[in-house]
Design an enzyme around this catalytic site. Sequence first.
Site, PDB file in Angstrom:
ATOM      1  N   LYS A  14       0.973  -1.327  -0.031  1.00  0.00           N
ATOM      2  CA  LYS A  14      -0.055   0.022   0.135  1.00  0.00           C
ATOM      3  C   LYS A  14       0.749   1.352   0.025  1.00  0.00           C
ATOM      4  O   LYS A  14       0.523   2.218  -0.734  1.00  0.00           O
ATOM      5  CB  LYS A  14      -0.734   0.004   1.472  1.00  0.00           C
ATOM      6  CG  LYS A  14      -1.999  -1.124   1.370  1.00  0.00           C
ATOM      7  CD  LYS A  14      -3.112  -0.933   2.416  1.00  0.00           C
ATOM      8  CE  LYS A  14      -2.546  -1.164   3.734  1.00  0.00           C
ATOM      9  NZ  LYS A  14      -1.769  -2.352   4.252  1.00  0.00           N
ATOM     10  N   ARG A  89      -9.806   0.503   8.720  1.00  0.00           N
ATOM     11  CA  ARG A  89      -9.812  -0.584   9.101  1.00  0.00           C
ATOM     12  C   ARG A  89     -10.636  -1.551   9.847  1.00  0.00           C
ATOM     13  O   ARG A  89     -10.410  -2.818  10.168  1.00  0.00           O
ATOM     14  CB  ARG A  89      -8.276  -0.662   9.888  1.00  0.00           C
ATOM     15  CG  ARG A  89      -6.925  -1.002   9.110  1.00  0.00           C
ATOM     16  CD  ARG A  89      -5.854  -0.950  10.028  1.00  0.00           C
ATOM     17  NE  ARG A  89      -4.630  -1.848   9.975  1.00  0.00           N
ATOM     18  CZ  ARG A  89      -3.391  -1.383   9.244  1.00  0.00           C
ATOM     19  NH1 ARG A  89      -3.646  -0.097   8.794  1.00  0.00           N
ATOM     20  NH2 ARG A  89      -2.547  -2.130   9.059  1.00  0.00           N
ATOM     21  N   ARG A 128      11.305  -6.513   4.898  1.00  0.00           N
ATOM     22  CA  ARG A 128      11.179  -5.003   5.233  1.00  0.00           C
ATOM     23  C   ARG A 128      11.808  -4.989   6.484  1.00  0.00           C
ATOM     24  O   ARG A 128      12.554  -3.858   6.825  1.00  0.00           O
ATOM     25  CB  ARG A 128       9.786  -4.820   5.073  1.00  0.00           C
ATOM     26  CG  ARG A 128       9.486  -3.278   5.464  1.00  0.00           C
ATOM     27  CD  ARG A 128       8.004  -2.852   5.051  1.00  0.00           C
ATOM     28  NE  ARG A 128       7.047  -3.149   6.050  1.00  0.00           N
ATOM     29  CZ  ARG A 128       5.884  -2.906   6.152  1.00  0.00           C
ATOM     30  NH1 ARG A 128       5.335  -2.475   4.892  1.00  0.00           N
ATOM     31  NH2 ARG A 128       5.021  -3.011   7.209  1.00  0.00           N
ATOM     32  N   ARG A 134      10.979  -1.524  12.200  1.00  0.00           N
ATOM     33  CA  ARG A 134       9.719  -1.607  12.646  1.00  0.00           C
ATOM     34  C   ARG A 134       9.696  -2.803  13.637  1.00  0.00           C
ATOM     35  O   ARG A 134       9.945  -3.775  13.062  1.00  0.00           O
ATOM     36  CB  ARG A 134       8.705  -1.616  11.680  1.00  0.00           C
ATOM     37  CG  ARG A 134       8.351  -0.301  11.134  1.00  0.00           C
ATOM     38  CD  ARG A 134       7.249  -0.371  10.119  1.00  0.00           C
ATOM     39  NE  ARG A 134       5.811  -1.238  10.552  1.00  0.00           N
ATOM     40  CZ  ARG A 134       4.781  -1.063   9.603  1.00  0.00           C
ATOM     41  NH1 ARG A 134       4.897  -0.274   8.454  1.00  0.00           N
ATOM     42  NH2 ARG A 134       3.818  -1.636  10.074  1.00  0.00           N
ATOM     43  N   ARG A 146      -0.806  -9.808  13.429  1.00  0.00           N
ATOM     44  CA  ARG A 146      -1.395  -8.684  12.450  1.00  0.00           C
ATOM     45  C   ARG A 146      -2.234  -9.123  11.326  1.00  0.00           C
ATOM     46  O   ARG A 146      -3.343  -8.743  11.045  1.00  0.00           O
ATOM     47  CB  ARG A 146      -0.418  -7.861  11.771  1.00  0.00           C
ATOM     48  CG  ARG A 146       0.390  -7.054  12.746  1.00  0.00           C
ATOM     49  CD  ARG A 146       1.722  -6.597  12.415  1.00  0.00           C
ATOM     50  NE  ARG A 146       1.787  -5.694  11.468  1.00  0.00           N
ATOM     51  CZ  ARG A 146       2.868  -5.514  10.566  1.00  0.00           C
ATOM     52  NH1 ARG A 146       4.139  -6.124  11.001  1.00  0.00           N
ATOM     53  NH2 ARG A 146       3.180  -4.581   9.567  1.00  0.00           N
TER      54      ARG A 146
END
Length: 191
Positions: A14, A89, A128, A134, A146
């Site tokens: 996204k 969300r 990532r 993160r 998640r």
Amino acid sequence: MLNIVLFGPPGAGKGTQSERLIQKYGLTHLSTGDIFRANIKGETDLGVLAKSFMDQGSLVPDDVTINMLKNEVLKQENPKGFIFDGFPRTNAQAKALDEFLETQNTTIALMLALDVEENELKERLLKRAEFSGRPDDANPKIIQHRINVYLKETMPVKSYYENQNKFISINGLGSVDDISEKLFEALDNIK
Ligand code: ADP
């Protein structure tokens, strides 16, 4: 105004595709995740609160998220439109967004969803983590949580926009350029 929701599970791309869409259409990018992370960095009260949920891979409560989002929209002067990335969300967020946009005399034109299967998502997120820093990307258990939260709480938002005939799904596997082209095509068709 042209307002789009970019939808998809964690790691679907996204953020990457938002950048392409902003460049082409001159829209304002509002990523709730990015805004929360900026607040965490700035050590604001909102950041401290958001961090306690984000580090676990859980959603930040609706009322907090919705208020923040509204404020961010109102901050913009003469926006051409928005790309909402990571928002809504939950169905409650989707409903609140519709009601709020109505007060601004505008609406969501389209939800564009990036479709990517679960194993690919997990691989992408772990990769990532190597450069994102993160905490929620680095731990396979948190990643799984998640994805579970996405399936349970976020997937229903798809039907919310389907019922309004505003939903388009795009295969999120392939080159970044190819996926951008498909998104552009979908958007140009409704303009
Ligand atoms: P990703 O799509 O990779 O999960 P985001 O940056 O969109 O990354 O979101 C990171 C985290 O920020 C989420 O796991 C959640 O804790 C929080 N968050 C982001 N957007 C929302 C939202 N709309 N509602 C509640 N929590 C959110």
